[in-house]
Write an enzyme that holds these catalytic residues in place. Sequence first.
Site, short mmCIF file in Angstrom:
data_model
loop_
_atom_site.label_atom_id
_atom_site.label_comp_id
_atom_site.label_asym_id
_atom_site.label_seq_id
_atom_site.Cartn_x
_atom_site.Cartn_y
_atom_site.Cartn_z
N ARG B 86 59.69 83.88 33.68
CA ARG B 86 60.00 82.59 34.65
C ARG B 86 60.41 81.39 34.01
O ARG B 86 61.53 80.72 34.14
CB ARG B 86 58.73 82.07 35.42
CG ARG B 86 58.36 83.11 36.38
CD ARG B 86 57.06 82.88 37.11
NE ARG B 86 56.44 83.65 38.09
CZ ARG B 86 55.57 83.44 39.10
NH1 ARG B 86 55.44 81.95 39.17
NH2 ARG B 86 55.32 84.38 39.79
N GLU B 153 64.54 84.85 45.27
CA GLU B 153 63.87 83.52 45.89
C GLU B 153 64.16 82.45 44.93
O GLU B 153 64.21 82.82 43.83
CB GLU B 153 62.38 83.95 45.96
CG GLU B 153 61.80 82.46 46.68
CD GLU B 153 60.29 82.65 46.66
OE1 GLU B 153 59.56 83.27 45.71
OE2 GLU B 153 59.61 82.46 48.14
#
Lengths: 147, 459
Positions: B86, B153
Amino acid sequence: MTPLPTDQPRTVILGVAASDAHAVANQLICRLLRAHGFHVVNLGVCTPLHEFADALDAEPAAEAILIGSVNGHAYADLRDLPELRRQGRLDRPVVLGGNLSVGAHKRSADLDRLTALGVDHIVTGLSELLPLLDTLHAARQPAPQHG
Amino acid sequence: MAEFPGLEVSAAVAARLPDWDDIVAYLRNRPGDTVPDVLRAADRSGVPAIQPRCGVGGHAEMLALLRELALSAPSVLSVTIDSYTRLRQFDVAARVLAEEPARLNGYPLVAHGWQRGRELADAVPVPLEVRHGSPDGRDLFATALAAGITSFEGGGIGYNLPYCKDVPLDVSLRSWQQVDAACGALADAGVLVDRELFGTLTAVLVPPSISLAVTLLEAVAAAREGVRCISISYPQGGEIHQDVAALRAVRTLAARYLDPRVEVFPVLHQFMGAFPADPAWASGLILHGALTARLGGASKVVNKTEQEARGLPDADANGKGIRLTAVGASSMFDFVELDADRVAEELHWIEEEVAELVEPVLAEEDLLAAIGAAFRTGRLDVPFSASVHARNQVIPRRDPGGAIRYADHSALPFSGATRRRHAALLAGSAPAPRPGPGEITAVIRDISYFADRTPARTP
């Protein structure tokens, strides 16, 4: 050093320990202190100890350093406190609050080792914070002279 | 090296990817339903699609997890990405993967590479979505596309403010603008990407109008780049009239503010705050979320598990969460009817509040710059975010019925009527909303609204 004039807001430095990203209590306590007239330098979540020291250098009028920790890693996050103090930094009362070690039941040994690091006050309930700050203010000694 | 239209991919990642034309050809010819197919079918049937979160570090373990969860018949499966990936620390993710994959809190897709990603996508009979939390997801997005995954997402606000302390909004918004531009190029080439926007934000007492204003602004920005399929997620707050109204507002607001060529799908995230530790209460809350999704006309519901209070669930608990959600979203509870006037009243005010929040921003010429400026001045805000780029001064509280209201709207540009309504609704909540130890205790009690529902005797 002369005492601060009474119409000056009292300054505190607030933040959450380095490994901890919990913002809720931090922001609510900041709001509480501001509502009581404090000038709050809020360093927010995930703040390494040296950044508290930097903030104090920038705001030498601060009366106390308030560190929150709710993830159970307070000891690891405050490990550098003795070294910073040896360097003459963070020479204000360090007040620690939150959830201070892993596990539901806090042992006094957990608190003892935080005290041994140099944590000056451990706050276990929100209602203790303002009275403690008032006590520290009343007892405030002239800041140590440097150099 | 692969070149992507509109999308800057780092050299190291691009060097490992196939050419753009090959990716597009692969995606166009991939057999099986896509996420947009699943969402359309859900809307036609009135039964929301169901999706669990899931991600583990090792490839074999991830394949096994997906196959086991597929037995519980979800409609979509997730590839939840680890924290190192991430934050674009792909080398760290690769090292931990080699040394101790169990230490990763998700699947490091970039480190594994797109070929293994295709193995995941081919292993199960339902489409996959990549869920993560990256303020800059460009390399991950390119890798996901190459892997055959066309549901992704994230957004420049929702994947920044709740996750990062110091990433300027302009940085995250501009990187997500590139992801959206690539989706626009794909749409032109006949490949529809589902872009899900993370309205859950901090998951701590998020008022519906803040969630919806943020995702609506992200949706408008995405549509301007050519995105044609947008899922808008909203976090279950726990008061069903308010939640059903918020889900319905996703569609009414989209009709008002978005290009009609964009398909919009409301998604409910089952309660994302502090979960009850007691499995019975946890299961009840999951069922409640499923019913909320159905009554609110959600296209999809992302399920929780009875182990939520403990951390990441095992496959068994996750499968149970999927099946329990299917029961709650089935016709079994068709006898439940909500007070339509109460829902309509909530819907009216949610639409009103969102208009008050977004219209000044949408009126500006440079939308992304206007969003950053609004957060700087507090005209947009997110309660309890970790970021220094939001004011974090809005204080939400629950009213006596459990609905989430504004105790302090700070600098949000609400009308007098909106402010008076929230003050009146909270008048019955003790103590009066003002800063003090009492307020802190009360807000924490509101946050623990469901977590506190635990029997006195716990194992």
